[in-house]
Design a protein around this motif. Structure first.
Motif, PDB file in Angstrom:
ATOM      1  N   CYS A 115      15.239 -23.477 -39.078  1.00 42.21           N
ATOM      2  CA  CYS A 115      15.240 -22.041 -38.811  1.00 42.21           C
ATOM      3  C   CYS A 115      15.979 -21.263 -39.879  1.00 42.21           C
ATOM      4  O   CYS A 115      15.608 -20.146 -40.203  1.00 42.21           O
ATOM      5  CB  CYS A 115      15.936 -21.750 -37.497  1.00 42.21           C
ATOM      6  SG  CYS A 115      14.987 -22.267 -36.131  1.00 42.21           S
ATOM      7  N   ALA A 116      17.056 -21.859 -40.385  1.00 41.12           N
ATOM      8  CA  ALA A 116      17.902 -21.151 -41.343  1.00 41.12           C
ATOM      9  C   ALA A 116      17.111 -20.792 -42.581  1.00 41.12           C
ATOM     10  O   ALA A 116      17.228 -19.689 -43.117  1.00 41.12           O
ATOM     11  CB  ALA A 116      19.102 -22.008 -41.714  1.00 41.12           C
ATOM     12  N   GLU A 130      16.025 -17.916 -27.126  1.00 46.39           N
ATOM     13  CA  GLU A 130      16.934 -17.876 -28.270  1.00 46.39           C
ATOM     14  C   GLU A 130      16.474 -16.862 -29.311  1.00 46.39           C
ATOM     15  O   GLU A 130      17.275 -16.090 -29.826  1.00 46.39           O
ATOM     16  CB  GLU A 130      17.062 -19.274 -28.898  1.00 46.39           C
ATOM     17  CG  GLU A 130      18.109 -19.327 -29.997  1.00 46.39           C
ATOM     18  CD  GLU A 130      18.472 -20.731 -30.462  1.00 46.39           C
ATOM     19  OE1 GLU A 130      18.128 -21.705 -29.763  1.00 46.39           O
ATOM     20  OE2 GLU A 130      19.099 -20.841 -31.522  1.00 46.39           O
ATOM     21  N   VAL A 131      15.161 -16.848 -29.595  1.00 45.05           N
ATOM     22  CA  VAL A 131      14.655 -15.918 -30.609  1.00 45.05           C
ATOM     23  C   VAL A 131      14.836 -14.475 -30.140  1.00 45.05           C
ATOM     24  O   VAL A 131      15.287 -13.616 -30.901  1.00 45.05           O
ATOM     25  CB  VAL A 131      13.176 -16.212 -30.947  1.00 45.05           C
ATOM     26  CG1 VAL A 131      12.634 -15.185 -31.926  1.00 45.05           C
ATOM     27  CG2 VAL A 131      13.033 -17.599 -31.545  1.00 45.05           C
ATOM     28  N   ASN A 132      14.532 -14.207 -28.852  1.00 45.58           N
ATOM     29  CA  ASN A 132      14.726 -12.853 -28.328  1.00 45.58           C
ATOM     30  C   ASN A 132      16.183 -12.419 -28.421  1.00 45.58           C
ATOM     31  O   ASN A 132      16.495 -11.291 -28.793  1.00 45.58           O
ATOM     32  CB  ASN A 132      14.274 -12.770 -26.867  1.00 45.58           C
ATOM     33  CG  ASN A 132      12.760 -12.742 -26.769  1.00 45.58           C
ATOM     34  OD1 ASN A 132      12.094 -12.356 -27.717  1.00 45.58           O
ATOM     35  ND2 ASN A 132      12.240 -13.159 -25.640  1.00 45.58           N
ATOM     36  N   ALA A 189      25.421 -17.864 -26.707  1.00 42.52           N
ATOM     37  CA  ALA A 189      24.364 -17.335 -25.845  1.00 42.52           C
ATOM     38  C   ALA A 189      24.920 -16.379 -24.789  1.00 42.52           C
ATOM     39  O   ALA A 189      24.187 -15.612 -24.187  1.00 42.52           O
ATOM     40  CB  ALA A 189      23.624 -18.489 -25.186  1.00 42.52           C
ATOM     41  N   ASP A 190      26.240 -16.412 -24.581  1.00 42.52           N
ATOM     42  CA  ASP A 190      26.861 -15.539 -23.577  1.00 42.52           C
ATOM     43  C   ASP A 190      27.059 -14.123 -24.096  1.00 42.52           C
ATOM     44  O   ASP A 190      26.936 -13.865 -25.277  1.00 42.52           O
ATOM     45  CB  ASP A 190      28.253 -16.082 -23.209  1.00 42.52           C
ATOM     46  CG  ASP A 190      28.158 -17.309 -22.345  1.00 42.52           C
ATOM     47  OD1 ASP A 190      27.022 -17.739 -22.097  1.00 42.52           O
ATOM     48  OD2 ASP A 190      29.213 -17.827 -21.961  1.00 42.52           O
ATOM     49  N   LEU A 217      20.503 -18.950 -33.219  1.00 37.07           N
ATOM     50  CA  LEU A 217      21.362 -17.952 -32.592  1.00 37.07           C
ATOM     51  C   LEU A 217      22.765 -17.970 -33.205  1.00 37.07           C
ATOM     52  O   LEU A 217      23.348 -16.922 -33.496  1.00 37.07           O
ATOM     53  CB  LEU A 217      21.446 -18.192 -31.077  1.00 37.07           C
ATOM     54  CG  LEU A 217      22.276 -17.180 -30.319  1.00 37.07           C
ATOM     55  CD1 LEU A 217      21.669 -15.796 -30.440  1.00 37.07           C
ATOM     56  CD2 LEU A 217      22.422 -17.566 -28.864  1.00 37.07           C
ATOM     57  N   GLY A 218      23.277 -19.167 -33.439  1.00 40.38           N
ATOM     58  CA  GLY A 218      24.603 -19.288 -34.036  1.00 40.38           C
ATOM     59  C   GLY A 218      24.626 -18.688 -35.422  1.00 40.38           C
ATOM     60  O   GLY A 218      25.539 -17.954 -35.785  1.00 40.38           O
TER      61      GLY A 218
END
Lengths: 97, 215
Positions: free
Chosen positions: B108-109, B26-28, B182-183, B81-82
């Protein structure tokens, strides 16, 4: 006694604030909430922004300012440059790692 | 900046129920997504601009311009990611945004805000709030200085409320409830165009004494 104290050390958790206008102020509502994950482990406290006496007044000085600059392509360019710089740095370290 | 804090983001995502592999992926993906949109910054205008043929003596052209202030309610599930996928196209298009982070996974935000703060992004371009969605949505949709609202959940009651309130103050509503971030479909210049207005300029050109148009 002292040993038990050390063993039972309480973790000092950070209280997360909000991010407005390039600053990290406390929420005006004065409320905070604790989020949990599936294992019911809690994390630091988070600012709980409330609508009525909300952060919206806090946003007031920001909004017209950003609304004003958002219309200008020159400023858009400035954001883009910052974004580019940011990603280039990321890319560099990505290549290195 | 994001890359330097990778370990911290991975750690935080793991605290938010991701496995290590998922978190790293996710981070990448987030870093790649930022690179993707920063590449679009100075290119989408050319794709979506046009010079229009007109019958009068005018030079007529249309260009995309930023909508202005965008209030976004970030996806609840893809916490990082979102958030990145929503913020990046908004600021790539020259808008500013006020984002309500995932209320169940806000970790994370807030760290991401710290990253932005040290990435020479001018203050006020991205603003990140934490709190409960249902409580704040009406204020996002009601606010007269906000030009667009983004909502990423499929909660139809809230969707309806946003649409109703936004109709009153003529605000753009963008719903991203079916997007899989993620797509490959989670990134596209059309996401930038969701927050652009097409502005057409009629520029009079020389036409004196019945002579033909010239520059």
């Amino acid at each position: 006694m002292a040993k038990t104290l050390i063993e039972k050390r309480l973790e000092i958790l950070k209280t997360y604030k909000i991010y407005i206008g390039g600053k990290f102020p406390r929420t005006e509502s004065g409320r905070y909430y604790v989020a949990t994950n599936a294992k019911k482990k809690t994390w630091p406290m988070f600012a709980w922004v409330r609508g009525k006496i909300s952060e919206m007044p806090l946003l007031r000085p920001v909004v017209p300012l950003v609304a004003g600059v958002a219309g200008l392509h020159s400023t858009a360019d400035k954001f883009c440059t910052a974004l580019l710089k940011c990603s280039k740095a990321a890319k560099r370290s990505l290549l290195m790692s | 900046m994001l890359e330097g804090r990778k370990a911290q983001f991975v750690d935080e995502l793991m605290k938010q129920d991701s496995t290590k592999a998922q978190a790293e992926k996710e981070v990448n993906l987030c870093i790649e997504r930022f690179i993707y949109y920063s590449g679009w910054c100075d290119k989408f205008q050319q794709l979506y601009s046009s010079v229009n043929p007109v019958a009068s003596s005018h030079f007529n052209f249309s260009v995309p311009e930023p909508t202005g202030v965008v209030a976004a309610i970030a996806p609840q599930q893809d916490a990082l990611l979102g958030l990145v996928s929503v913020i990046a196209p908004i600021i790539a298009g020259g808008n500013t945004c006020i984002v309500l982070a995932s209320s169940t996974k806000p970790l994370c935000a807030v760290t991401f805000a710290e990253v932005l703060n040290s990435s020479d992004l001018p203050g006020g371009v991205v603003n990140i709030l934490t709190g409960k969605v249902a409580e704040l949505v009406p204020y996002f949709a009601d606010h007269m200085d906000v030009n667009a609202t983004v909502f990423c959940e499929s909660d139809s009651a809230i969707q309806k409320m946003i649409k109703e309130k936004s109709a009153l103050n003529v605000k753009r509503v963008v719903l991203y409830d079916k997007i899989k971030w993620a797509d490959a479909t989670g990134q596209s210049p059309y996401f930038i165009m969701d927050f652009q207005e097409i502005k057409t300029t009629w520029h009079p050109i020389e036409n004196i004494g019945g002579a033909k148009a010239g520059y």
